[in-house]
Write a protein that holds these residues in place. Structure first.
Motif, short mmCIF file in Angstrom:
data_model
loop_
_atom_site.label_atom_id
_atom_site.label_comp_id
_atom_site.label_asym_id
_atom_site.label_seq_id
_atom_site.Cartn_x
_atom_site.Cartn_y
_atom_site.Cartn_z
N HIS A 5 -1.23 20.65 -40.48
CA HIS A 5 0.11 20.15 -40.79
C HIS A 5 1.11 21.30 -40.70
O HIS A 5 1.25 22.07 -41.64
CB HIS A 5 0.13 19.55 -42.20
CG HIS A 5 -0.90 18.50 -42.41
ND1 HIS A 5 -2.13 18.78 -42.96
CD2 HIS A 5 -0.90 17.18 -42.11
CE1 HIS A 5 -2.84 17.68 -43.01
NE2 HIS A 5 -2.12 16.69 -42.49
N LEU A 6 1.78 21.40 -39.56
CA LEU A 6 2.72 22.49 -39.34
C LEU A 6 4.08 22.19 -39.96
O LEU A 6 4.47 21.03 -40.10
CB LEU A 6 2.92 22.73 -37.84
CG LEU A 6 1.70 23.16 -37.04
CD1 LEU A 6 2.06 23.31 -35.57
CD2 LEU A 6 1.12 24.45 -37.59
N LEU A 10 7.50 25.34 -36.96
CA LEU A 10 6.37 25.58 -36.06
C LEU A 10 6.11 24.40 -35.14
O LEU A 10 5.67 24.58 -34.00
CB LEU A 10 5.12 25.93 -36.87
CG LEU A 10 5.12 27.31 -37.52
CD1 LEU A 10 3.83 27.55 -38.27
CD2 LEU A 10 5.36 28.41 -36.50
N GLN A 11 6.40 23.19 -35.58
CA GLN A 11 6.29 22.02 -34.69
C GLN A 11 7.24 22.16 -33.50
O GLN A 11 6.88 21.85 -32.37
CB GLN A 11 6.60 20.73 -35.45
CG GLN A 11 5.54 20.31 -36.41
CD GLN A 11 5.95 19.07 -37.21
OE1 GLN A 11 6.70 18.24 -36.73
NE2 GLN A 11 5.45 18.97 -38.43
N TYR A 16 7.31 24.12 -27.12
CA TYR A 16 7.65 25.00 -26.01
C TYR A 16 6.42 25.66 -25.37
O TYR A 16 6.55 26.32 -24.34
CB TYR A 16 8.61 26.10 -26.47
CG TYR A 16 10.00 25.58 -26.72
CD1 TYR A 16 10.91 25.44 -25.68
CD2 TYR A 16 10.41 25.23 -28.00
CE1 TYR A 16 12.18 24.96 -25.89
CE2 TYR A 16 11.68 24.75 -28.23
CZ TYR A 16 12.57 24.61 -27.18
OH TYR A 16 13.81 24.12 -27.39
N VAL A 17 5.26 25.48 -25.95
CA VAL A 17 4.04 26.10 -25.42
C VAL A 17 3.48 25.22 -24.31
O VAL A 17 3.16 24.06 -24.54
CB VAL A 17 2.98 26.29 -26.54
CG1 VAL A 17 1.70 26.88 -25.97
CG2 VAL A 17 3.53 27.17 -27.65
N ASN A 36 -3.63 25.33 -34.73
CA ASN A 36 -3.22 23.94 -34.51
C ASN A 36 -3.27 23.59 -33.02
O ASN A 36 -3.80 22.54 -32.64
CB ASN A 36 -1.82 23.72 -35.06
CG ASN A 36 -1.32 22.31 -34.81
OD1 ASN A 36 -0.81 22.02 -33.73
ND2 ASN A 36 -1.47 21.46 -35.81
N LEU A 37 -2.73 24.47 -32.20
CA LEU A 37 -2.73 24.20 -30.76
C LEU A 37 -4.15 24.16 -30.19
O LEU A 37 -4.45 23.34 -29.32
CB LEU A 37 -1.88 25.24 -30.03
CG LEU A 37 -0.38 25.19 -30.34
CD1 LEU A 37 0.32 26.41 -29.75
CD2 LEU A 37 0.24 23.90 -29.83
N ALA A 38 -5.02 25.01 -30.68
CA ALA A 38 -6.41 25.01 -30.22
C ALA A 38 -7.14 23.75 -30.69
O ALA A 38 -7.87 23.12 -29.92
CB ALA A 38 -7.13 26.25 -30.72
#
Length: 53
Positions: A5-6, A10-11, A16-17, A36-38
């Motif tokens: 839960h960002l 950070l969300q 942008y990634v 989170n991204l992983a």
């Protein structure tokens, strides 16, 4: 906030990634963003760094 839960900030950064990116998160603050991204299979790899003095 945790890796599942960002925060809103950070969300926004996560949007942008690019997909399948190699990410370096310097000043990572518990590595919430790269983890989170992983977990969501958005990145291939990450390096998270934090310096505490």
């Amino acid at each position: 906030m945790d890796a599942h839960h960002l925060s809103q900030r950070l969300q926004l950064v996560a949007k942008y990634v690019p997909a399948r990116a190699f990410l370096a998160d310097i000043g990572s603050d518990h590595a919430y963003l790269p983890v989170n991204l992983a977990l969501n299979q958005r990145i291939k790899r990450a390096i998270a760094g934090e310096i505490v003095s």
